[in-house]
Design a protein around this motif. Structure first.
Motif, PDB file in Angstrom:
ATOM      1  N   ALA A 135     110.522 -60.483  51.566  1.00 31.47           N
ATOM      2  CA  ALA A 135     110.569 -60.156  52.987  1.00 31.47           C
ATOM      3  C   ALA A 135     109.383 -59.272  53.328  1.00 31.47           C
ATOM      4  O   ALA A 135     108.967 -58.436  52.525  1.00 31.47           O
ATOM      5  CB  ALA A 135     111.870 -59.436  53.328  1.00 31.47           C
ATOM      6  N   LEU A 136     108.836 -59.494  54.506  1.00 29.85           N
ATOM      7  CA  LEU A 136     107.828 -58.599  55.038  1.00 29.85           C
ATOM      8  C   LEU A 136     108.582 -57.513  55.779  1.00 29.85           C
ATOM      9  O   LEU A 136     109.311 -57.783  56.729  1.00 29.85           O
ATOM     10  CB  LEU A 136     106.876 -59.328  55.980  1.00 29.85           C
ATOM     11  N   VAL A 137     108.429 -56.280  55.312  1.00 32.36           N
ATOM     12  CA  VAL A 137     109.217 -55.152  55.813  1.00 32.36           C
ATOM     13  C   VAL A 137     108.299 -54.188  56.550  1.00 32.36           C
ATOM     14  O   VAL A 137     107.209 -53.870  56.075  1.00 32.36           O
ATOM     15  CB  VAL A 137     109.916 -54.430  54.635  1.00 32.36           C
ATOM     16  N   VAL A 138     108.745 -53.741  57.721  1.00 27.94           N
ATOM     17  CA  VAL A 138     108.031 -52.711  58.457  1.00 27.94           C
ATOM     18  C   VAL A 138     108.854 -51.431  58.379  1.00 27.94           C
ATOM     19  O   VAL A 138     110.077 -51.467  58.500  1.00 27.94           O
ATOM     20  CB  VAL A 138     107.756 -53.108  59.919  1.00 27.94           C
ATOM     21  N   VAL A 139     108.177 -50.319  58.119  1.00 33.69           N
ATOM     22  CA  VAL A 139     108.839 -49.016  58.032  1.00 33.69           C
ATOM     23  C   VAL A 139     108.315 -48.163  59.176  1.00 33.69           C
ATOM     24  O   VAL A 139     107.111 -47.934  59.286  1.00 33.69           O
ATOM     25  CB  VAL A 139     108.550 -48.337  56.678  1.00 33.69           C
ATOM     26  N   ARG A 140     109.237 -47.709  60.014  1.00 33.99           N
ATOM     27  CA  ARG A 140     108.872 -46.803  61.107  1.00 33.99           C
ATOM     28  C   ARG A 140     108.815 -45.381  60.577  1.00 33.99           C
ATOM     29  O   ARG A 140     109.453 -45.065  59.579  1.00 33.99           O
ATOM     30  CB  ARG A 140     109.909 -46.863  62.225  1.00 33.99           C
ATOM     31  N   HIS A 141     108.094 -44.528  61.268  1.00 30.58           N
ATOM     32  CA  HIS A 141     108.053 -43.121  60.894  1.00 30.58           C
ATOM     33  C   HIS A 141     109.459 -42.547  60.978  1.00 30.58           C
ATOM     34  O   HIS A 141     110.073 -42.543  62.040  1.00 30.58           O
ATOM     35  CB  HIS A 141     107.118 -42.328  61.818  1.00 30.58           C
ATOM     36  N   GLY A 142     109.987 -42.083  59.866  1.00 34.33           N
ATOM     37  CA  GLY A 142     111.310 -41.483  59.828  1.00 34.33           C
ATOM     38  C   GLY A 142     112.438 -42.459  60.069  1.00 34.33           C
ATOM     39  O   GLY A 142     113.535 -42.053  60.440  1.00 34.33           O
ATOM     40  N   ASP A 155     110.451 -70.707  59.278  1.00 33.37           N
ATOM     41  CA  ASP A 155     109.006 -70.880  59.270  1.00 33.37           C
ATOM     42  C   ASP A 155     108.424 -71.025  57.868  1.00 33.37           C
ATOM     43  O   ASP A 155     107.379 -71.653  57.706  1.00 33.37           O
ATOM     44  CB  ASP A 155     108.330 -69.688  59.956  1.00 33.37           C
ATOM     45  N   PHE A 156     109.072 -70.469  56.872  1.00 37.11           N
ATOM     46  CA  PHE A 156     108.450 -70.403  55.562  1.00 37.11           C
ATOM     47  C   PHE A 156     109.269 -71.011  54.420  1.00 37.11           C
ATOM     48  O   PHE A 156     108.869 -70.883  53.266  1.00 37.11           O
ATOM     49  CB  PHE A 156     108.124 -68.945  55.210  1.00 37.11           C
ATOM     50  N   LEU A 157     110.375 -71.654  54.698  1.00 35.09           N
ATOM     51  CA  LEU A 157     111.159 -72.282  53.633  1.00 35.09           C
ATOM     52  C   LEU A 157     110.303 -73.349  52.960  1.00 35.09           C
ATOM     53  O   LEU A 157     109.756 -74.226  53.619  1.00 35.09           O
ATOM     54  CB  LEU A 157     112.435 -72.892  54.202  1.00 35.09           C
ATOM     55  N   SER A 158     110.129 -73.247  51.665  1.00 37.73           N
ATOM     56  CA  SER A 158     109.304 -74.145  50.849  1.00 37.73           C
ATOM     57  C   SER A 158     107.818 -74.049  51.179  1.00 37.73           C
ATOM     58  O   SER A 158     107.067 -74.973  50.894  1.00 37.73           O
ATOM     59  CB  SER A 158     109.767 -75.596  50.994  1.00 37.73           C
ATOM     60  N   ARG A 159     107.389 -72.955  51.785  1.00 36.08           N
ATOM     61  CA  ARG A 159     105.974 -72.742  52.099  1.00 36.08           C
ATOM     62  C   ARG A 159     105.587 -71.332  51.653  1.00 36.08           C
ATOM     63  O   ARG A 159     105.272 -70.476  52.460  1.00 36.08           O
ATOM     64  CB  ARG A 159     105.738 -72.905  53.597  1.00 36.08           C
ATOM     65  N   GLU A 161     102.930 -70.205  50.068  1.00 36.87           N
ATOM     66  CA  GLU A 161     101.550 -69.811  50.362  1.00 36.87           C
ATOM     67  C   GLU A 161     101.407 -69.379  51.817  1.00 36.87           C
ATOM     68  O   GLU A 161     100.684 -68.427  52.129  1.00 36.87           O
ATOM     69  CB  GLU A 161     100.578 -70.957  50.068  1.00 36.87           C
ATOM     70  N   ALA A 162     102.096 -70.068  52.711  1.00 37.89           N
ATOM     71  CA  ALA A 162     102.030 -69.708  54.131  1.00 37.89           C
ATOM     72  C   ALA A 162     102.658 -68.339  54.361  1.00 37.89           C
ATOM     73  O   ALA A 162     102.151 -67.546  55.164  1.00 37.89           O
ATOM     74  CB  ALA A 162     102.723 -70.764  54.986  1.00 37.89           C
ATOM     75  N   PHE A 163     103.762 -68.038  53.666  1.00 38.92           N
ATOM     76  CA  PHE A 163     104.374 -66.723  53.795  1.00 38.92           C
ATOM     77  C   PHE A 163     103.434 -65.641  53.291  1.00 38.92           C
ATOM     78  O   PHE A 163     103.256 -64.609  53.942  1.00 38.92           O
ATOM     79  CB  PHE A 163     105.702 -66.649  53.032  1.00 38.92           C
ATOM     80  N   ASP A 164     102.820 -65.866  52.139  1.00 36.36           N
ATOM     81  CA  ASP A 164     101.887 -64.876  51.591  1.00 36.36           C
ATOM     82  C   ASP A 164     100.707 -64.639  52.527  1.00 36.36           C
ATOM     83  O   ASP A 164     100.296 -63.501  52.759  1.00 36.36           O
ATOM     84  CB  ASP A 164     101.374 -65.326  50.217  1.00 36.36           C
ATOM     85  N   ARG A 165     100.172 -65.717  53.106  1.00 37.87           N
ATOM     86  CA  ARG A 165      99.039 -65.592  54.025  1.00 37.87           C
ATOM     87  C   ARG A 165      99.463 -64.838  55.291  1.00 37.87           C
ATOM     88  O   ARG A 165      98.746 -63.958  55.763  1.00 37.87           O
ATOM     89  CB  ARG A 165      98.498 -66.976  54.359  1.00 37.87           C
ATOM     90  N   ALA A 166     100.650 -65.147  55.832  1.00 38.06           N
ATOM     91  CA  ALA A 166     101.130 -64.457  57.037  1.00 38.06           C
ATOM     92  C   ALA A 166     101.395 -62.983  56.753  1.00 38.06           C
ATOM     93  O   ALA A 166     101.050 -62.115  57.558  1.00 38.06           O
ATOM     94  CB  ALA A 166     102.387 -65.132  57.563  1.00 38.06           C
ATOM     95  N   ALA A 167     102.015 -62.688  55.602  1.00 38.87           N
ATOM     96  CA  ALA A 167     102.287 -61.296  55.248  1.00 38.87           C
ATOM     97  C   ALA A 167     100.994 -60.517  55.070  1.00 38.87           C
ATOM     98  O   ALA A 167     100.868 -59.383  55.555  1.00 38.87           O
ATOM     99  CB  ALA A 167     103.124 -61.240  53.973  1.00 38.87           C
ATOM    100  N   ASP A 168     100.013 -61.122  54.403  1.00 38.55           N
ATOM    101  CA  ASP A 168      98.719 -60.457  54.228  1.00 38.55           C
ATOM    102  C   ASP A 168      98.035 -60.213  55.566  1.00 38.55           C
ATOM    103  O   ASP A 168      97.418 -59.164  55.772  1.00 38.55           O
ATOM    104  CB  ASP A 168      97.813 -61.290  53.321  1.00 38.55           C
TER     105      ASP A 168
END
Length: 184
Positions: A135-142, A155-159, A161-168
């Motif tokens: 999972a791509l996780v966002v952490v807010r301050h506090g 969007d990313f089931l069986s993809r 490479e696409a998930f890695d590219r989007a997360a990056d």
């Protein structure tokens, strides 16, 4: 008629540049919608075409009340299909936007302390069943970490490479603008 919410710019396929856009003020999805999301929307639009045909037949038969109700139902199906295509994560210079089916949450970059990829249980295609994934996780301050994208969503089931590219890409936008916001 171009539908900009269906495709991300072609720059993600050809360049290794993390922020390939000229205009960073415009909200952009850093990935293309996946085949599951597009397929379900296409099926919904196919159903809407049959409902619209039924509405025309009802109107031709003289049932204006039923025809209006059926046209309204078709419009509801079309609206739901288009909204499902817009769901996802959008980025701009202003921040990060998480668009769900019923809600949209916008977070300025200065309110985020980290955007990272984590191994954790994730929901499979948004259903209650969970599987182990990324999972791509966002952490807010506090605040608590919140999952933005998973490798098992529509969007990313069986993809992988696409998930890695989007997360990056989202991490690169965070590095560019969260650091710039902190320096000001």
């Amino acid at each position: 008629m171009p539908l900009p919410f269906l495709t991300a710019d072609r720059a993600f396929d050809t360049d290794d540049i993390a922020l390939p856009f000229d205009d960073h003020d415009q909200w952009r999805r850093p990935y293309r919608p996946g085949p599951w999301r597009v397929g379900l929307a296409a099926l919904a639009l196919l159903l809407a075409s049959f409902v619209l045909l039924a509405a025309v037949v009802i109107a031709a038969a003289g049932g204006t009340g039923g025809a209006l109700l059926t046209f309204g139902f078709a419009a509801l199906i079309i609206g739901a299909a288009l909204r499902s295509l817009r769901t996802g994560v959008w980025v701009s210079k202003a921040g990060l936007r998480h668009v769900a089916f019923f809600t949209t949450k916008t977070m300025p970059w200065r309110q985020t302390s980290a955007v990272r990829t984590a191994q954790q249980p994730v929901r499979w295609l948004g259903l209650p069943r969970t599987v182990q994934g990324q999972a791509l996780v966002v952490v807010r301050h506090g605040g608590e970490p919140a999952a933005l994208l998973t490798d098992h969503n529509a969007d990313f089931l069986s993809r992988v490479e696409a998930f890695d590219r989007a997360a990056d890409t989202v991490e690169a936008w965070h590095a560019e603008y969260a650091g710039a916001g902190a320096a000001r």
